[in-house]
Scaffold this motif. Sequence first.
Motif, mmCIF file in Angstrom:
data_model
loop_
_atom_site.group_PDB
_atom_site.id
_atom_site.type_symbol
_atom_site.label_atom_id
_atom_site.label_comp_id
_atom_site.label_asym_id
_atom_site.label_seq_id
_atom_site.Cartn_x
_atom_site.Cartn_y
_atom_site.Cartn_z
ATOM 1 N N UNK A 142 0.244 12.058 -1.731
ATOM 2 C CA UNK A 142 0.653 11.375 -0.503
ATOM 3 C C UNK A 142 1.639 12.214 0.300
ATOM 4 N N UNK A 143 1.762 11.901 1.574
ATOM 5 C CA UNK A 143 2.795 12.525 2.394
ATOM 6 C C UNK A 143 2.369 13.802 3.092
ATOM 7 N N UNK A 169 -5.639 -6.582 9.256
ATOM 8 C CA UNK A 169 -4.819 -6.803 10.448
ATOM 9 C C UNK A 169 -5.551 -6.110 11.602
ATOM 10 N N UNK A 207 -5.750 8.072 11.519
ATOM 11 C CA UNK A 207 -6.304 6.897 10.827
ATOM 12 C C UNK A 207 -5.822 6.932 9.373
ATOM 13 N N UNK A 208 -6.028 5.829 8.667
ATOM 14 C CA UNK A 208 -5.610 5.708 7.265
ATOM 15 C C UNK A 208 -6.782 5.201 6.436
ATOM 16 N N UNK A 266 -8.925 1.972 7.476
ATOM 17 C CA UNK A 266 -9.111 1.804 8.922
ATOM 18 C C UNK A 266 -10.599 1.594 9.196
ATOM 19 N N UNK A 279 -10.331 2.023 16.877
ATOM 20 C CA UNK A 279 -9.816 1.504 15.603
ATOM 21 C C UNK A 279 -9.715 -0.017 15.702
ATOM 22 N N UNK A 320 -7.425 -2.837 10.249
ATOM 23 C CA UNK A 320 -6.823 -2.094 9.142
ATOM 24 C C UNK A 320 -6.692 -3.022 7.938
ATOM 25 N N UNK A 346 -5.285 -4.564 4.617
ATOM 26 C CA UNK A 346 -3.886 -4.671 4.165
ATOM 27 C C UNK A 346 -3.691 -3.936 2.833
ATOM 28 N N UNK A 347 -2.449 -3.536 2.596
ATOM 29 C CA UNK A 347 -2.103 -2.709 1.432
ATOM 30 C C UNK A 347 -2.589 -3.312 0.104
ATOM 31 N N UNK A 348 -2.435 -4.630 -0.055
ATOM 32 C CA UNK A 348 -2.779 -5.275 -1.326
ATOM 33 C C UNK A 348 -4.282 -5.191 -1.618
ATOM 34 N N UNK A 360 0.728 -11.055 5.001
ATOM 35 C CA UNK A 360 0.507 -9.772 4.318
ATOM 36 C C UNK A 360 1.654 -9.424 3.362
ATOM 37 N N UNK A 389 1.344 -9.157 -0.820
ATOM 38 C CA UNK A 389 1.697 -7.902 -1.492
ATOM 39 C C UNK A 389 2.811 -8.119 -2.524
ATOM 40 N N UNK A 436 2.297 -7.275 -6.392
ATOM 41 C CA UNK A 436 3.177 -6.281 -7.019
ATOM 42 C C UNK A 436 3.942 -6.894 -8.185
ATOM 43 N N UNK A 450 2.990 0.198 -8.023
ATOM 44 C CA UNK A 450 2.894 -0.783 -6.941
ATOM 45 C C UNK A 450 1.642 -0.484 -6.138
ATOM 46 N N UNK A 478 6.882 7.481 4.333
ATOM 47 C CA UNK A 478 5.807 7.959 3.447
ATOM 48 C C UNK A 478 4.918 8.994 4.140
ATOM 49 N N UNK A 479 4.600 8.727 5.393
ATOM 50 C CA UNK A 479 3.770 9.654 6.173
ATOM 51 C C UNK A 479 4.275 9.618 7.612
#
Lengths: 311, 227
Positions: A19-20, A180, A232-233, A236, A260, A263, A265-267, A291, A295, A299, A310, B47-48
Amino acid sequence: MLEIKAAGVQTSLQDAGRPGHRHLGVPCSGAADKLSFALANWMVGNSWSAPALECALGGLHVKFHDDTTIAIAGAEMNASLRGKPMKNFSYADVRAGDELVFKPSTKGSRAYLAVAGGLSGTSFLESVATYTLAKLGGIDGSLLATGDKIKYGDEVTEAPRALPAGFAPVLSNHIVLRVRPGPEVQHLKDTSKRELFIRPFTATRATDRMGSRLDGVKIEGEYSKSYTSSPILPGTLQIPPDNRPILALIDGHCTGGYLRAAQVIRADIWQLGQIAPGTKISFHRCFDEDAPKILTQRNATYSHLIDGFSF
Amino acid sequence: MSLKPPRIVPYGDAALLIQYETDGFSKDVASAVQALATSLRANGYWDEIVPAYESILVAFNPAQTSMESAKRKLENKVINRDSASVKSGRLIEIPVCYAATYGPDMGNIMKSSGLSKKEIIKLHSDNNYLVCMMGFIPGFPFLSNVPAPLHHPRHETPRLKVPAGSVGIAGWQTGIYGLESPGGWQIIGRTPEVIFDKSRKAPFLIEAGDRVRFVPITAKAYEAYHA
């Protein structure tokens, strides 16, 4: 050491990814279904992010050349060890010479094979996650092939442990993804804004770790102007001019040039890893305030079990 | 330079998008984006941080930061950014051979622009481009706008393989393929420089915020480059 006797449809070495680095054009990569991957590692006593094998759609056949403990998790592939069935989401001790075979997946897309101590591969930006497009990680940055040999890692492990009831995710060939709205959602036609959420889409054969092309009702957007390439992620949902949505997955490009629309959600991101060709996908609107609650709850459930994990 | 402040909107539940309002490419916006991205990166908090032409995607871990608090942090940064503290990126010279072997689409640009090959090379290379964004693939720099006569749409059907180092044009954008990949850009030349090399100590030759200048070289010089 383990040896690949048959690599199946698509098998690669993965960890928690890198990541990053999206500003350099490098996606995170790593296990597409982070949850099943983490559970496989947990059962053999590894840290959740230790390198493991990810097998898409089945057909992997592995021979173990040294004694160790293994665990399997993720898509249901009716695995057999030494010719006898091995239950999904379980661990087993193996002896040198033992063989493990995954049959074609009957539910979900990706199964994980974790080995006590992890597995070794080529590291780039502190990760051995295989990203084939840029030939990063894994073994020479490639998918695994018959004859490949992979050394067990030397990570310090805890004793193997059985997964308590209720922690194995329930996989389905119909996946519901909570989303979302995306930044250009207002450029969708009004009918399409609704239709996105009514009937399920079907993942086409154009589905891999980068993305999934979806079949279903045409989603129409405003294409009188072209869109500037933008970030984008994973998760997406983009709508190209041919009206067939593309869902970006874990190896997806860092930038895209289409509208786009939504998106995930993280969970729910881990579920993207279980999309196979033919999987039905429904999108559900997730309210702003829901959301973080979803999450936090998810978590809380898993971080008690898996140290440092997580979604 | 006076810019309208950007909008900061949620992107899913784990990222925010800082979006500037523009109509096509704006040099002021692109510079503001790079300056803001650099200053956000200095925080080491996110994070990004993915800068683009007119926006920045900022991802965070929602288990540690709420959307509201992340948004507040970004708003403060946008308001309080000290523009004087932002240093401009490196100027990187990229040798490019514009010979037909390496630039198969030069003819398309000649046709649409009505210019000679020499004039196109002059226009394309006599310019310091800002690196606005990296991606879609590792090490692919998206550069600021090419002079108007060179604007040209992408191929309708992308090529299955574009060699690494290829220099192309898409609309008003120009960029370099860091890796061999499928792609639809109009290819007008190729650099012998290795843009992305995973085994190099500094794998990425170019990063967002740098400036790039193309230096025309002959086919002979191209071939001699790695000899």
